[in-house]
Motif scaffolding. Structure first.
Motif, mmCIF file in Angstrom:
data_model
loop_
_atom_site.group_PDB
_atom_site.id
_atom_site.type_symbol
_atom_site.label_atom_id
_atom_site.label_comp_id
_atom_site.label_asym_id
_atom_site.label_seq_id
_atom_site.Cartn_x
_atom_site.Cartn_y
_atom_site.Cartn_z
ATOM 1 N N ASP A 9 -5.902 -16.513 -4.686
ATOM 2 C CA ASP A 9 -7.232 -17.002 -4.751
ATOM 3 C C ASP A 9 -8.310 -15.763 -4.701
ATOM 4 O O ASP A 9 -9.148 -15.826 -5.381
ATOM 5 N N PHE A 10 -7.963 -14.750 -4.095
ATOM 6 C CA PHE A 10 -9.013 -13.483 -4.006
ATOM 7 C C PHE A 10 -8.467 -12.541 -4.997
ATOM 8 O O PHE A 10 -8.849 -11.311 -4.638
ATOM 9 N N ASP A 11 -7.592 -12.763 -5.756
ATOM 10 C CA ASP A 11 -7.372 -11.921 -6.967
ATOM 11 C C ASP A 11 -6.582 -10.595 -6.359
ATOM 12 O O ASP A 11 -6.867 -9.465 -6.867
ATOM 13 N N LEU A 12 -5.712 -10.756 -5.318
ATOM 14 C CA LEU A 12 -4.995 -9.822 -4.878
ATOM 15 C C LEU A 12 -3.555 -9.614 -5.188
ATOM 16 O O LEU A 12 -2.866 -8.411 -4.949
ATOM 17 N N ALA A 13 -3.237 -10.510 -5.877
ATOM 18 C CA ALA A 13 -1.827 -10.510 -6.453
ATOM 19 C C ALA A 13 -1.571 -9.287 -7.371
ATOM 20 O O ALA A 13 -2.590 -9.168 -8.379
ATOM 21 N N SER A 14 -0.688 -8.601 -7.325
ATOM 22 C CA SER A 14 -0.330 -7.394 -8.260
ATOM 23 C C SER A 14 1.153 -7.510 -8.183
ATOM 24 O O SER A 14 1.877 -7.921 -7.120
ATOM 25 N N PRO A 15 1.987 -6.734 -8.952
ATOM 26 C CA PRO A 15 3.518 -6.833 -9.025
ATOM 27 C C PRO A 15 3.865 -6.161 -7.491
ATOM 28 O O PRO A 15 4.917 -6.567 -7.006
ATOM 29 N N VAL A 19 6.046 -7.856 -4.629
ATOM 30 C CA VAL A 19 7.316 -7.388 -4.107
ATOM 31 C C VAL A 19 7.201 -6.967 -2.537
ATOM 32 O O VAL A 19 8.167 -7.480 -1.955
ATOM 33 N N TYR A 20 6.156 -6.439 -2.282
ATOM 34 C CA TYR A 20 6.034 -6.139 -0.874
ATOM 35 C C TYR A 20 5.962 -7.249 0.054
ATOM 36 O O TYR A 20 6.792 -7.589 1.046
ATOM 37 N N GLY A 21 5.421 -8.486 -0.235
ATOM 38 C CA GLY A 21 5.382 -9.699 0.122
ATOM 39 C C GLY A 21 6.983 -10.370 0.370
ATOM 40 O O GLY A 21 7.128 -10.921 1.334
ATOM 41 N N TYR A 22 7.645 -10.247 -0.865
ATOM 42 C CA TYR A 22 8.735 -10.713 -0.560
ATOM 43 C C TYR A 22 9.728 -9.998 0.229
ATOM 44 O O TYR A 22 10.376 -10.408 1.192
ATOM 45 N N ARG A 23 9.622 -8.546 0.257
ATOM 46 C CA ARG A 23 10.487 -7.827 1.286
ATOM 47 C C ARG A 23 9.981 -8.061 2.719
ATOM 48 O O ARG A 23 10.743 -7.843 3.587
ATOM 49 N N GLN A 24 8.680 -8.452 2.961
ATOM 50 C CA GLN A 24 8.243 -8.776 4.444
ATOM 51 C C GLN A 24 8.694 -10.249 4.773
ATOM 52 O O GLN A 24 8.472 -10.654 5.682
ATOM 53 N N SER A 77 0.126 1.944 -5.210
ATOM 54 C CA SER A 77 -0.219 2.693 -4.017
ATOM 55 C C SER A 77 0.058 1.805 -2.683
ATOM 56 O O SER A 77 -0.327 0.658 -2.683
ATOM 57 N N LEU A 78 1.011 2.433 -1.930
ATOM 58 C CA LEU A 78 1.498 1.240 -0.715
ATOM 59 C C LEU A 78 0.163 0.926 0.116
ATOM 60 O O LEU A 78 0.065 -0.129 0.719
ATOM 61 N N ASP A 79 -0.429 1.898 0.280
ATOM 62 C CA ASP A 79 -1.875 1.465 1.276
ATOM 63 C C ASP A 79 -2.479 0.535 0.546
ATOM 64 O O ASP A 79 -3.047 -0.239 1.562
ATOM 65 N N ILE A 80 -2.689 0.461 -0.532
ATOM 66 C CA ILE A 80 -3.534 -0.491 -0.887
ATOM 67 C C ILE A 80 -2.845 -1.798 -1.142
ATOM 68 O O ILE A 80 -3.366 -2.867 -0.683
#
Length: 151
Positions: A9-15, A19-24, A77-80
């Motif tokens: 909803d806040f347009d934060l999705a990116s590849p 992927v990071y979300g999956y790993r977490q 970027s991992l920070d982003i």
């Protein structure tokens, strides 16, 4: 709303964020598959082999999955990526209907989960900083939102 809804909803999705979300453990294989399937519909992505693999992630074994994940993960970027998830989690706390005490407990968990980010120092109930931790959380949300408005 669940956490993935905030990312969408806040347009934060990116590849990388997916992927990071999956790993977490915040994103499941079916969401990841759906997300990458949608990306493949965009002409500039339709020949991306990693996107193709992840679009069919529900049928891949963990080794095949990790190969595509590693390739995508290295391009952002991992920070982003981490700040996108941090923003989503903070927004979820802000919007929740739980008590103030429960919000403070949730806020403390986010602060810990993301390895005590400097900009959240005043959000901790243990911080010597002045002010209400929840008010300080709202300021962190505003800062993170402005960061992503400028990307």
């Amino acid at each position: 709303m669940n956490l993935v809804d905030y990312i969408e909803d806040f347009d934060l999705a990116s590849p990388g964020a997916v992927v990071y979300g999956y790993r977490q453990g915040w994103v499941d294989k079916s969401y990841m598959s759906s997300y990458f399937s949608r990306l493949l519909l965009q002409e500039e992505n339709n020949s991306n082999v990693d996107f193709q693999s992840l679009a069919f992630s529900t049928t891949l074994d963990i080794n095949e999955l990790e190969s595509s994940i590693s390739s995508i993960f290295s391009k952002e970027s991992l920070d982003i990526i981490i700040d996108k998830w941090r923003l989503a989690k903070l927004m979820k706390i802000k919007d929740s209907t739980i008590t103030e005490e429960e919000k403070l407990i949730s806020l403390e968990k986010v602060y810990s989960e993301f390895d005590y980010p400097e900009d959240m120092f005043a959000c901790s109930i243990y911080s010597p900083a002045n002010g209400d931790p929840l008010e300080n959380m709202y300021e962190v949300i505003r800062l993170l939102e402005s960061r992503f408005d400028n990307l």
